[in-house]
Design a protein around this motif. Structure first.
Motif, PDB file in Angstrom:
ATOM      1  N   PRO A  60      56.760  -0.975 -45.537  1.00  0.00           N
ATOM      2  CA  PRO A  60      57.396   0.355 -45.585  1.00  0.00           C
ATOM      3  C   PRO A  60      56.316   1.419 -45.773  1.00  0.00           C
ATOM      4  CG  PRO A  60      58.443  -1.184 -47.115  1.00  0.00           C
ATOM      5  CD  PRO A  60      57.203  -1.843 -46.606  1.00  0.00           C
ATOM      6  N   ALA A  61      56.212   2.338 -44.843  1.00  0.00           N
ATOM      7  CA  ALA A  61      55.135   3.335 -44.868  1.00  0.00           C
ATOM      8  C   ALA A  61      55.197   4.216 -46.109  1.00  0.00           C
ATOM      9  CB  ALA A  61      55.191   4.189 -43.611  1.00  0.00           C
ATOM     10  N   ALA A  62      56.374   4.511 -46.592  1.00  0.00           N
ATOM     11  CA  ALA A  62      56.509   5.385 -47.758  1.00  0.00           C
ATOM     12  C   ALA A  62      56.048   4.711 -49.047  1.00  0.00           C
ATOM     13  CB  ALA A  62      57.958   5.835 -47.901  1.00  0.00           C
ATOM     14  N   ASP A  63      55.909   3.383 -49.056  1.00  0.00           N
ATOM     15  CA  ASP A  63      55.470   2.659 -50.253  1.00  0.00           C
ATOM     16  C   ASP A  63      53.953   2.592 -50.390  1.00  0.00           C
ATOM     17  OD1 ASP A  63      58.080   2.251 -50.914  1.00  0.00           O
ATOM     18  OD2 ASP A  63      58.118   0.124 -50.384  1.00  0.00           O
ATOM     19  N   ARG A  80      53.342   1.038 -53.877  1.00  0.00           N
ATOM     20  CA  ARG A  80      53.902   1.653 -55.082  1.00  0.00           C
ATOM     21  C   ARG A  80      54.155   0.630 -56.199  1.00  0.00           C
ATOM     22  NH1 ARG A  80      55.319   6.628 -54.454  1.00  0.00           N
ATOM     23  NH2 ARG A  80      55.761   6.599 -52.253  1.00  0.00           N
ATOM     24  N   ASP A  81      54.555  -0.583 -55.840  1.00  0.00           N
ATOM     25  CA  ASP A  81      54.845  -1.611 -56.852  1.00  0.00           C
ATOM     26  C   ASP A  81      53.606  -2.439 -57.210  1.00  0.00           C
ATOM     27  OD1 ASP A  81      54.542  -3.167 -54.601  1.00  0.00           O
ATOM     28  OD2 ASP A  81      56.495  -4.140 -54.748  1.00  0.00           O
ATOM     29  N   ARG A  82      52.413  -1.938 -56.853  1.00  0.00           N
ATOM     30  CA  ARG A  82      51.109  -2.535 -57.156  1.00  0.00           C
ATOM     31  C   ARG A  82      50.843  -3.845 -56.425  1.00  0.00           C
ATOM     32  NH1 ARG A  82      49.268  -0.831 -63.089  1.00  0.00           N
ATOM     33  NH2 ARG A  82      50.164   1.229 -63.048  1.00  0.00           N
ATOM     34  N   THR A  83      51.565  -4.068 -55.345  1.00  0.00           N
ATOM     35  CA  THR A  83      51.282  -5.210 -54.490  1.00  0.00           C
ATOM     36  C   THR A  83      50.171  -4.794 -53.537  1.00  0.00           C
ATOM     37  OG1 THR A  83      53.617  -5.846 -54.606  1.00  0.00           O
ATOM     38  CG2 THR A  83      52.320  -6.850 -52.870  1.00  0.00           C
ATOM     39  N   ARG A  84      49.357  -5.758 -53.166  1.00  0.00           N
ATOM     40  CA  ARG A  84      48.221  -5.465 -52.303  1.00  0.00           C
ATOM     41  C   ARG A  84      48.334  -6.289 -51.026  1.00  0.00           C
ATOM     42  NH1 ARG A  84      42.375  -4.854 -55.035  1.00  0.00           N
ATOM     43  NH2 ARG A  84      41.272  -4.056 -53.243  1.00  0.00           N
ATOM     44  N   TYR A  85      48.122  -5.629 -49.882  1.00  0.00           N
ATOM     45  CA  TYR A  85      48.187  -6.282 -48.580  1.00  0.00           C
ATOM     46  C   TYR A  85      46.899  -6.019 -47.825  1.00  0.00           C
ATOM     47  CZ  TYR A  85      53.181  -6.519 -49.505  1.00  0.00           C
ATOM     48  OH  TYR A  85      54.402  -6.774 -50.077  1.00  0.00           O
TER      49      TYR A  85
END
Length: 140
Positions: A60-63, A80-85
């Motif tokens: 999601p681009a907004a995240d 935003r939820d501190r996940t890293r990709y």
């Protein structure tokens, strides 16, 4: 537009706005463009390393709240939820072209691999080939 909003725009008109390192969104004629800042790597070696796992096809681009260069052909996106990709880009592109931030213009509200491109401020563009979910693992 009230007077307070007008005066807050004056620094931006003269290029005097603060060095804001947040993701910004610009909508022009119903086309949304995200400017994503690239954060520098920490100067010390971390106690953990990132393990690449199977990732989603789209984010999601907004995240997306920021990015880091992760090697010659990869850029890490923080959400935003501190996940890293980790986004792997074309082999003929170099991630170093994007050291000062970049733009993404998703076709909808998601940033997708094998469809969307990232564009540098200097004009280079590279297609995202694949996303990997990153999980921290203690260094040995």
């Amino acid at each position: 537009m009230n007077l307070l909003h007008f005066f807050s725009l004056i620094p931006a008109l003269f290029g005097l706005s603060s060095n804001d390192r947040n993701v910004t969104t610009l909508t022009v004629e119903q086309t949304t463009i995200f400017r994503i800042p690239v954060r520098p790597h920490p100067p010390t070696a971390p106690l953990f390393e990132w393990q690449e796992l199977k990732g989603p096809k789209c984010l999601p681009a907004a995240d997306i709240v920021g990015a880091m260069l992760a090697g010659r052909d990869a850029i890490d996106f923080m959400t935003r939820d501190r996940t890293r990709y980790r986004a792997r880009i074309d082999d003929d592109c170099t991630a170093l072209d994007f050291y000062d931030g970049f733009y993404v213009q998703p076709q909808d509200d998601r940033l997708c691999a094998r469809r969307d491109e990232i564009r540098s401020r200097m004009g280079a563009s590279c297609r995202i080939e694949k996303f990997h979910l990153l999980a921290p693992r203690l260094r040995r």
